[in-house]
Design an enzyme around this catalytic site. Structure first.
Site, PDB file in Angstrom:
ATOM      1  N   GLU A 236       0.841  -1.210   0.000  1.00 50.89           N
ATOM      2  CA  GLU A 236       0.000   0.000   0.000  1.00 50.89           C
ATOM      3  C   GLU A 236       0.872   1.254   0.000  1.00 50.89           C
ATOM      4  OE1 GLU A 236      -1.072   2.073   3.238  1.00 50.89           O
ATOM      5  OE2 GLU A 236      -0.789   0.507   4.751  1.00 50.89           O
TER       6      GLU A 236
ATOM      7  N   LYS B 284      -4.168  -1.234  14.217  1.00 44.02           N
ATOM      8  CA  LYS B 284      -3.445  -0.236  14.988  1.00 44.02           C
ATOM      9  C   LYS B 284      -4.009  -0.062  16.386  1.00 44.02           C
ATOM     10  CE  LYS B 284      -3.741   1.746  11.271  1.00 44.02           C
ATOM     11  NZ  LYS B 284      -3.822   2.446  10.026  1.00 44.02           N
TER      12      LYS B 284
END
Ligand code: PSU
Ligand code: MN
Length: 311
Positions: free
Chosen positions: A29, A161
């Site tokens: 990404e 995250k």
């Protein structure tokens, strides 16, 4: 690939060649380049990840949008432009059309990269941590989650995250039928640290096991991604309590500054890095490289098995 999409996509010469001779390819990404890390750490990281993939015996396909064209595989000039240019957009699926029409540039998120990877026949993808359900503002859910629910690609990450609501994120993955494979672990990693106390749905100890489970999932007609969660390398992981305090502080700051929408994730990552004196960024860099290496091995194994019977 469907011809509608072909009009918008350009491949680097290396990816064209890799695909024509059947080399294993790993998608990477690029929001981590445009929004996740400062310059020059971002360009260094982008190159390090590509090198990890190569050392693992696969070809890296970093995906991004450059001047309204979806690029699969980037030249060094394109990487440099994305890493240092101004006005870079964060490209999730809803943003593609306006970026193409307006000839804009930006980094693709996990969701955006998934769309392009699958459409171009790339079935293995490495990232740092997926987006998920945020703790605040309420109702903020990353486009990564619905995209993972509907795109059959193996995604290697270090969990979600730690700035997120991890239990809610894991529940979402369960609801939408996304297998979560702990890579050599039974616990869902918390990105900066190995421990979240949340279970994965299964465990895989090597690339072959990952590929066997993923191919079986898809042969059964399931359409979701298969998430492979690898803990961050021990040398770079942060102690739990340090991370928890930093995240709490960053969330307080975000609330005070009324951070909203696409800015939430970049703001929190940057604040956590400032609060931990860069330790979180070092963890982030270490786990990104680690994930790229694991993805390369998985891609090689996938390429071998998939030649025998396509899915
Ligand atoms: N992981 C990082 N840094 C990042 C991201 C992930 O270490 O910048 C990016 C990914 O591209 C992910 C995105 O898809 O953040 C999620 O953003 P949002 O929560 O706005 O969907
Ligand atoms: Mn969001």
């Amino acid at each position: 690939m469907n011809s509608n999409l072909k009009r918008f996509i350009r491949f680097s010469p290396e990816i064209t060649r890799a695909q024509s001779i059947g080399s294993p390819v790993v998608a990477l990404e690029s929001t981590v380049i445009t929004h996740g890390l400062p310059y020059p750490e971002n360009i260094q990281l982008a190159q390090d990840m590509e090198n990890e993939v190569r050392q693992g015996g696969a070809v890296p396909a970093t995906i991004a949008i450059v001047d309204g064209i979806i690029q699969v595989g980037l030249s060094i000039d394109q990487l440099e432009y994305l890493a240092s240019g101004r006005g870079m957009r964060k490209a999730s699926p809803r943003d593609f059309s306006r970026m193409i029409v307006n000839e804009e540039s930006g980094g693709t998120t996990v969701a955006g990269t998934l769309v392009v990877a699958y459409a171009t026949g790339i079935r293995v993808f490495a990232t740092g941590g997926i987006g998920g359900v945020h703790r605040q503002p309420r109702g903020d859910v990353s486009a990564d989650l619905p995209q993972l629910a509907t795109t059959p690609v193996i995604v290697v990450c270090a969990g979600a995250k730690a700035i997120l609501d991890l239990p809610a994120t894991v529940e979402y993955l369960e609801t939408y039928g996304v297998p979560v494979l702990g890579y050599q672990t039974n616990e869902f990693p918390a990105f900066y640290s190995a421990r979240s106390r949340l279970p994965t749905s299964a465990r895989a100890d090597n690339p072959q096991e990952v590929v066997e489970i993923a191919l079986t999932h898809w042969r059964l007609g399931m359409l979701s991604a298969v998430l492979v969660t690898a803990p961050p390398p021990m040398e770079v992981a942060l102690p739990d309590d340090e991370m928890r305090e930093a995240v709490k502080q960053a969330l307080r700051d975000a609330k005070e500054e009324r951070i909203r929408g696409q800015q939430v994730t970049p703001f929190l990552l940057k604040r956590v890095s400032e609060i931990t004196g860069n330790a979180s960024m070092i963890a982030n860099l270490g786990l990104l490289r680690n994930n790229a290496g694991i993805a390369a091995q998985i891609a090689r194994s996938f390429q071998r098995d998939n030649q025998i019977s396509a899915v």
